[in-house]
Design an enzyme around this catalytic site. Sequence first.
Site, PDB file in Angstrom:
ATOM      1  N   ASN A 223       0.845  -1.161   0.041  1.00 51.00           N
ATOM      2  CA  ASN A 223       0.027  -0.023  -0.085  1.00 51.00           C
ATOM      3  C   ASN A 223       0.966   1.080  -0.008  1.00 51.00           C
ATOM      4  O   ASN A 223       1.671   1.182   0.883  1.00 51.00           O
ATOM      5  CB  ASN A 223      -0.849   0.115   1.351  1.00 51.00           C
ATOM      6  CG  ASN A 223      -1.819   0.980   1.317  1.00 51.00           C
ATOM      7  OD1 ASN A 223      -1.478   2.225   0.888  1.00 51.00           O
ATOM      8  ND2 ASN A 223      -3.224   0.832   1.604  1.00 51.00           N
TER       9      ASN A 223
ATOM     10  N   HIS B 244       0.977   6.292   2.000  1.00 52.54           N
ATOM     11  CA  HIS B 244       1.570   7.069   2.965  1.00 52.54           C
ATOM     12  C   HIS B 244       2.819   7.755   2.213  1.00 52.54           C
ATOM     13  O   HIS B 244       3.537   8.672   2.600  1.00 52.54           O
ATOM     14  CB  HIS B 244       2.341   6.318   4.111  1.00 52.54           C
ATOM     15  CG  HIS B 244       1.126   5.917   4.886  1.00 52.54           C
ATOM     16  ND1 HIS B 244       0.444   6.895   5.497  1.00 52.54           N
ATOM     17  CD2 HIS B 244       0.810   4.558   5.065  1.00 52.54           C
ATOM     18  CE1 HIS B 244      -0.599   5.897   6.360  1.00 52.54           C
ATOM     19  NE2 HIS B 244      -0.410   4.697   6.057  1.00 52.54           N
TER      20      HIS B 244
ATOM     21  N   HIS C 228      -5.505   3.760  -2.045  1.00 49.77           N
ATOM     22  CA  HIS C 228      -6.879   4.193  -1.313  1.00 49.77           C
ATOM     23  C   HIS C 228      -7.297   5.622  -1.779  1.00 49.77           C
ATOM     24  O   HIS C 228      -6.748   6.373  -1.713  1.00 49.77           O
ATOM     25  CB  HIS C 228      -6.881   3.925   0.106  1.00 49.77           C
ATOM     26  CG  HIS C 228      -8.169   4.231   0.756  1.00 49.77           C
ATOM     27  ND1 HIS C 228      -8.439   3.909   1.876  1.00 49.77           N
ATOM     28  CD2 HIS C 228      -9.481   4.479   0.146  1.00 49.77           C
ATOM     29  CE1 HIS C 228      -9.595   4.340   2.245  1.00 49.77           C
ATOM     30  NE2 HIS C 228     -10.320   4.458   1.342  1.00 49.77           N
TER      31      HIS C 228
ATOM     32  N   ARG D 112      -9.408   8.160  -1.424  1.00 43.57           N
ATOM     33  CA  ARG D 112     -10.329   8.425  -0.318  1.00 43.57           C
ATOM     34  C   ARG D 112     -11.312   9.755  -0.837  1.00 43.57           C
ATOM     35  O   ARG D 112     -10.764  10.386  -1.633  1.00 43.57           O
ATOM     36  CB  ARG D 112      -9.683   9.014   0.840  1.00 43.57           C
ATOM     37  CG  ARG D 112      -9.141   7.984   1.780  1.00 43.57           C
ATOM     38  CD  ARG D 112      -8.597   8.294   3.113  1.00 43.57           C
ATOM     39  NE  ARG D 112      -8.502   7.249   4.079  1.00 43.57           N
ATOM     40  CZ  ARG D 112      -9.288   7.141   4.987  1.00 43.57           C
ATOM     41  NH1 ARG D 112     -10.243   7.763   5.007  1.00 43.57           N
ATOM     42  NH2 ARG D 112      -9.143   6.123   5.782  1.00 43.57           N
TER      43      ARG D 112
ATOM     44  N   ARG E  78      -7.069  12.981   0.627  1.00 40.59           N
ATOM     45  CA  ARG E  78      -6.216  13.238   1.644  1.00 40.59           C
ATOM     46  C   ARG E  78      -4.667  12.764   1.246  1.00 40.59           C
ATOM     47  O   ARG E  78      -3.748  13.238   1.634  1.00 40.59           O
ATOM     48  CB  ARG E  78      -6.575  12.783   3.149  1.00 40.59           C
ATOM     49  CG  ARG E  78      -6.426  11.480   3.399  1.00 40.59           C
ATOM     50  CD  ARG E  78      -6.462  10.966   4.828  1.00 40.59           C
ATOM     51  NE  ARG E  78      -7.852  11.245   5.351  1.00 40.59           N
ATOM     52  CZ  ARG E  78      -8.265  10.387   6.365  1.00 40.59           C
ATOM     53  NH1 ARG E  78      -7.416   9.922   6.994  1.00 40.59           N
ATOM     54  NH2 ARG E  78      -9.543  10.542   6.683  1.00 40.59           N
TER      55      ARG E  78
ATOM     56  N   GLU F 246      -8.435   0.571  -3.351  1.00 42.26           N
ATOM     57  CA  GLU F 246      -9.224   0.547  -2.124  1.00 42.26           C
ATOM     58  C   GLU F 246     -10.050   1.576  -2.468  1.00 42.26           C
ATOM     59  O   GLU F 246      -9.943   2.780  -2.493  1.00 42.26           O
ATOM     60  CB  GLU F 246      -8.368   0.806  -0.902  1.00 42.26           C
ATOM     61  CG  GLU F 246      -8.284  -0.674  -0.192  1.00 42.26           C
ATOM     62  CD  GLU F 246      -7.298   0.100   1.248  1.00 42.26           C
ATOM     63  OE1 GLU F 246      -8.005   0.830   1.953  1.00 42.26           O
ATOM     64  OE2 GLU F 246      -6.481  -0.482   1.243  1.00 42.26           O
TER      65      GLU F 246
ATOM     66  N   THR G 133      -8.267   3.115   7.789  1.00 42.41           N
ATOM     67  CA  THR G 133      -9.469   2.497   7.672  1.00 42.41           C
ATOM     68  C   THR G 133      -9.773   1.539   9.330  1.00 42.41           C
ATOM     69  O   THR G 133      -8.905   0.789   9.261  1.00 42.41           O
ATOM     70  CB  THR G 133      -9.603   1.288   6.468  1.00 42.41           C
ATOM     71  OG1 THR G 133      -9.196   2.078   5.621  1.00 42.41           O
ATOM     72  CG2 THR G 133     -10.750   0.584   6.253  1.00 42.41           C
TER      73      THR G 133
ATOM     74  N   GLU H  46     -11.087  -9.698   2.090  1.00 38.83           N
ATOM     75  CA  GLU H  46      -9.794  -9.440   2.677  1.00 38.83           C
ATOM     76  C   GLU H  46     -10.150  -9.315   4.288  1.00 38.83           C
ATOM     77  O   GLU H  46     -10.833  -8.320   4.612  1.00 38.83           O
ATOM     78  CB  GLU H  46      -9.177  -8.149   2.225  1.00 38.83           C
ATOM     79  CG  GLU H  46      -7.891  -7.755   2.967  1.00 38.83           C
ATOM     80  CD  GLU H  46      -7.177  -6.308   2.505  1.00 38.83           C
ATOM     81  OE1 GLU H  46      -7.496  -5.743   1.267  1.00 38.83           O
ATOM     82  OE2 GLU H  46      -6.359  -5.865   3.405  1.00 38.83           O
TER      83      GLU H  46
ATOM     84  N   HIS I  77      -3.783  -4.788   7.407  1.00 37.15           N
ATOM     85  CA  HIS I  77      -4.119  -3.993   8.018  1.00 37.15           C
ATOM     86  C   HIS I  77      -3.327  -4.130   9.452  1.00 37.15           C
ATOM     87  O   HIS I  77      -3.608  -5.250  10.214  1.00 37.15           O
ATOM     88  CB  HIS I  77      -5.443  -3.672   8.480  1.00 37.15           C
ATOM     89  CG  HIS I  77      -5.705  -2.201   8.933  1.00 37.15           C
ATOM     90  ND1 HIS I  77      -5.578  -1.586  10.089  1.00 37.15           N
ATOM     91  CD2 HIS I  77      -6.334  -1.228   8.188  1.00 37.15           C
ATOM     92  CE1 HIS I  77      -5.635  -0.568  10.173  1.00 37.15           C
ATOM     93  NE2 HIS I  77      -6.164  -0.290   8.886  1.00 37.15           N
TER      94      HIS I  77
HETATM   95  N1  PXP Z   1      -5.740  -3.578   3.874  1.00 37.34           N
HETATM   96  C1  PXP Z   1      -6.911  -2.459   3.870  1.00 37.34           C
HETATM   97  C2  PXP Z   1      -8.130  -2.898   3.370  1.00 37.34           C
HETATM   98  C3  PXP Z   1      -6.627  -1.027   4.378  1.00 37.34           C
HETATM   99  O1  PXP Z   1      -7.482  -0.175   4.465  1.00 37.34           O
HETATM  100  C4  PXP Z   1      -5.270  -0.841   4.682  1.00 37.34           C
HETATM  101  C5  PXP Z   1      -5.035   0.607   5.046  1.00 37.34           C
HETATM  102  O2  PXP Z   1      -4.912   1.445   4.117  1.00 37.34           O
HETATM  103  C6  PXP Z   1      -4.170  -1.723   4.569  1.00 37.34           C
HETATM  104  C7  PXP Z   1      -4.651  -3.096   4.108  1.00 37.34           C
HETATM  105  C8  PXP Z   1      -2.722  -1.635   4.819  1.00 37.34           C
HETATM  106  O3  PXP Z   1      -2.935  -1.260   6.621  1.00 37.34           O
HETATM  107  P1  PXP Z   1      -1.336  -0.918   7.212  1.00 37.34           P
HETATM  108  O4  PXP Z   1      -1.089   0.511   6.402  1.00 37.34           O
HETATM  109  O5  PXP Z   1      -1.724  -0.975   8.398  1.00 37.34           O
HETATM  110  O6  PXP Z   1      -0.483  -1.934   6.749  1.00 37.34           O
END
Ligand code: PXP
Length: 237
Positions: free
Chosen positions: A7, A10, A43, A45, A49, A70, A101, A151, A191
């Site tokens: 992901n 960030h 993602h 959003r 953001r 996402e 999330t 997921e 997550h």
């Molecule tokens: N999976 C989903 C559906 C998420 O919403 C997120 C956070 O954006 C992640 C995975 C990744 O989570 P983390 O950043 O805590 O690794």
Amino acid sequence: MIKLGVNIDHVATLRQARGEFDPDPILAARLCEEAGCDSIVAHLREDRRHIQDRDIVLLRKTMKTRLNLEMSLNPGIVKVALAVRPDQATLVPERRQELTTEGGLDVIRYLKRIENVGRALESSGIEVSLFIGADKKQIDAAASIGIRMIELHTGPYAHAFRVHEDSKEFASLKAMTVYAQKKGMMVNAGHGLNYDNTHGIIRIKGITELNIGHSIMSRAVFVGLKQAVREMIAIIR
Ligand code: PXP
């Protein structure tokens, strides 16, 4: 072999802190791919953001692996998804005030909306996954509208891990992976997974892919993005 989706939200968060161009999430995706990841997760959003529409369009054009978008059920976001056509859309709940999330989708409550959005996405050739908690009733609801991929939310496991590795949260992820597979679903998870707790998750047979963001980006600050991705791949495989 379990796959890794990285992901890159960030990276965009850091860019948005200045509102200019650096660091570019498109370059981040390329480096993650070169380090061996299997997909890129972003993602889009509603409040934009971090990831921007431009990012999704460019990722679609430049990526070599699978793009997993996402997204919430918001009609404006669905419109973008239908135009860009990622390989996969992961439907997540979204609240403006949350930092990330926070929970899984309430499939039971939003069944009809999820079914409609899912059908629209699938008819454009986009694979649909639902981000849900390890809960039998949610899995049953997803199965009732023909969902073939989920997921599982590993956040509760990640929190419990700090206290006890073999927690009840771990047990329920394990049990729900088996349960969803019996219903013919592909099971991914994500997550809160990091360099300490991911080794527990990979003991669960039947998980196809892990989606990990924050811990990889945090490690990348110190060792570089490719190295951070490679280290996570080494844990998973
Ligand atoms: N999976 C989903 C559906 C998420 O919403 C997120 C956070 O954006 C992640 C995975 C990744 O989570 P983390 O950043 O805590 O690794």
